[in-house]
Structures are given as C-alpha cells and as structure tokens.
Design a protein around this motif. Structure first.
Motif, mmCIF file in Angstrom:
data_model
loop_
_atom_site.group_PDB
_atom_site.id
_atom_site.type_symbol
_atom_site.label_atom_id
_atom_site.label_comp_id
_atom_site.label_asym_id
_atom_site.label_seq_id
_atom_site.Cartn_x
_atom_site.Cartn_y
_atom_site.Cartn_z
ATOM 1 N N THR A 6 17.787 9.445 23.623
ATOM 2 C CA THR A 6 18.091 10.735 24.237
ATOM 3 C C THR A 6 19.586 10.811 24.490
ATOM 4 O OG1 THR A 6 15.928 10.853 25.308
ATOM 5 C CG2 THR A 6 17.679 12.244 26.220
ATOM 6 N N ALA A 7 20.209 11.862 23.998
ATOM 7 C CA ALA A 7 21.636 12.111 24.245
ATOM 8 C C ALA A 7 21.746 13.128 25.375
ATOM 9 C CB ALA A 7 22.310 12.652 22.996
ATOM 10 N N THR A 8 22.780 12.987 26.175
ATOM 11 C CA THR A 8 23.003 13.900 27.290
ATOM 12 C C THR A 8 24.430 14.410 27.237
ATOM 13 O OG1 THR A 8 21.437 12.649 28.651
ATOM 14 C CG2 THR A 8 22.965 14.111 29.816
ATOM 15 N N ALA A 9 24.577 15.699 27.481
ATOM 16 C CA ALA A 9 25.900 16.301 27.609
ATOM 17 C C ALA A 9 25.847 17.286 28.771
ATOM 18 C CB ALA A 9 26.317 17.011 26.328
ATOM 19 N N VAL A 10 26.970 17.424 29.451
ATOM 20 C CA VAL A 10 27.066 18.307 30.605
ATOM 21 C C VAL A 10 28.131 19.351 30.318
ATOM 22 C CG1 VAL A 10 27.579 18.429 33.071
ATOM 23 C CG2 VAL A 10 26.402 16.415 32.130
ATOM 24 N N ALA A 11 27.784 20.614 30.551
ATOM 25 C CA ALA A 11 28.750 21.706 30.413
ATOM 26 C C ALA A 11 29.101 22.222 31.800
ATOM 27 C CB ALA A 11 28.160 22.839 29.571
ATOM 28 N N THR A 12 30.394 22.399 32.040
ATOM 29 C CA THR A 12 30.871 22.937 33.312
ATOM 30 C C THR A 12 31.887 24.032 33.027
ATOM 31 O OG1 THR A 12 32.578 21.221 33.426
ATOM 32 C CG2 THR A 12 30.509 20.775 34.577
ATOM 33 N N ARG A 16 31.323 29.037 27.391
ATOM 34 C CA ARG A 16 32.119 28.890 26.172
ATOM 35 C C ARG A 16 33.608 28.724 26.473
ATOM 36 N NH1 ARG A 16 30.453 30.016 21.233
ATOM 37 N NH2 ARG A 16 28.244 30.283 20.937
ATOM 38 N N ASN A 17 34.004 28.949 27.684
ATOM 39 C CA ASN A 17 35.380 28.684 28.131
ATOM 40 C C ASN A 17 35.293 27.671 29.260
ATOM 41 O OD1 ASN A 17 37.086 30.431 26.518
ATOM 42 N ND2 ASN A 17 36.016 32.116 27.528
ATOM 43 N N GLY A 18 34.855 26.497 28.919
ATOM 44 C CA GLY A 18 34.631 25.472 29.928
ATOM 45 C C GLY A 18 34.955 24.091 29.412
ATOM 46 N N HIS A 19 34.121 23.167 29.803
ATOM 47 C CA HIS A 19 34.340 21.762 29.465
ATOM 48 C C HIS A 19 32.977 21.133 29.180
ATOM 49 C CE1 HIS A 19 36.928 18.174 29.548
ATOM 50 N NE2 HIS A 19 35.845 17.545 29.979
ATOM 51 N N VAL A 20 32.937 20.239 28.198
ATOM 52 C CA VAL A 20 31.727 19.475 27.907
ATOM 53 C C VAL A 20 32.066 17.995 27.927
ATOM 54 C CG1 VAL A 20 30.566 21.294 26.593
ATOM 55 C CG2 VAL A 20 32.044 19.669 25.390
ATOM 56 N N GLN A 21 31.116 17.216 28.406
ATOM 57 C CA GLN A 21 31.313 15.773 28.370
ATOM 58 C C GLN A 21 29.972 15.073 28.382
ATOM 59 O OE1 GLN A 21 33.368 15.777 32.427
ATOM 60 N NE2 GLN A 21 32.553 13.706 32.301
ATOM 61 N N SER A 22 29.995 13.866 27.857
ATOM 62 C CA SER A 22 28.811 13.019 27.891
ATOM 63 C C SER A 22 29.023 11.976 28.976
ATOM 64 C CB SER A 22 28.591 12.353 26.525
ATOM 65 O OG SER A 22 29.712 11.571 26.167
ATOM 66 N N PRO A 23 27.951 11.523 29.597
ATOM 67 C CA PRO A 23 28.092 10.534 30.670
ATOM 68 C C PRO A 23 28.810 9.258 30.235
ATOM 69 C CG PRO A 23 25.887 11.456 30.696
ATOM 70 C CD PRO A 23 26.567 11.967 29.437
ATOM 71 N N ASP A 24 28.710 8.893 28.945
ATOM 72 C CA ASP A 24 29.379 7.676 28.476
ATOM 73 C C ASP A 24 30.863 7.894 28.174
ATOM 74 O OD1 ASP A 24 29.331 9.072 26.070
ATOM 75 O OD2 ASP A 24 27.815 7.786 25.156
#
Length: 138
Positions: A6-12, A16-24
C-alpha cells in the motif's frame, strides 16, 4: 484482492495548488495548475504524476510478460500522455495514450506483448472501462 503493498500520499494546501508528499519522504513536492489550464504552472501536477506512474507500471508489466515468453525487451520504452478534459456530464475525465517502443521485437510480437501487458498492468486494470486508453506500438 490479496494486498501486496500500500502506497500513501498526503495532499495539503489548495488541492491542485498545494503540496504532496509521501510519509517516507520520496515524494515531497509542490503541485500547481498548469499554465495550459489557466494556472501559474512552475511545478508538477496530478496528470504528470499519473503519467509517470502509469508509464513505469506498464513498463514493468511488459517486462513481466516478456520474461515469461522469453522475449527480448532491450531498450524498450513507454511514454504515457495523460490528458484532462470535460467529461460531458459536468465533471472532468482523463484520457491516456501509451506509446510503447520495443526495438528488439518485430511488430507482430510487439503488439501481442503490449496487449498482454495491458491485461496484467494494475493501472490498465484500474482504468479499464473508466478512462480511454489508447495503445500504440512505436
């Protein structure tokens, strides 16, 4: 479905004008609406990220089916073009064009391999019936 990973990504931020990152921390980037859609551009966008994922996944599927058939996929390449547009019912939809280069195979072998990969690839299976996907052997 038997889950392998399972892959996880978080959008904040502002979508579409924000930031995405994965916990790793492997993904940690801004996203922006592209200029072509009236945005500022200057960063990646969800369609580019989807295109990268689909291209890599489809390339893996090609290698898997080629390995089972003992076919040479040396110097193979998958280019994914992901388009966004109005879906005709008030929302938005995607269309995908995959261009596959298999220089070590003849056209008949290449086309057969591409069709087999399209049946195996998780992205192809997830989009089937929902997203128009066009396959082209280069």
């Amino acid at each position: 479905m038997d889950i392998f990973y399972t892959a996880t990504a978080v959008a904040t931020g502002e979508g579409r004008n924000g930031h995405v990152q994965s916990p790793d921390g492997f993904i940690d980037t801004d996203v922006r609406v592209p200029r072509e859609l009236g945005g500022a551009g200057g960063a990646t966008n969800p369609e580019q990220l989807f295109a990268a994922g689909y291209a890599a996944c489809f390339h893996s599927a090609l290698q898997l089916v080629a390995g089972k058939a003992k076919l040479d996929v040396t110097d193979s390449e998958v280019v994914a073009d992901v388009s966004i547009g109005a879906n005709g019912v008030g929302g938005f939809g995607l269309a995908v064009q995959l261009e596959i280069a298999l220089p070590a195979l003849d056209r008949v072998e290449a086309e057969k391999l591409v069709e087999q990969a399209h049946e195996v690839c998780p992205y192809s299976n997830a989009t089937r019936g929902n997203v128009e996907v066009t396959l082209t052997v280069a």
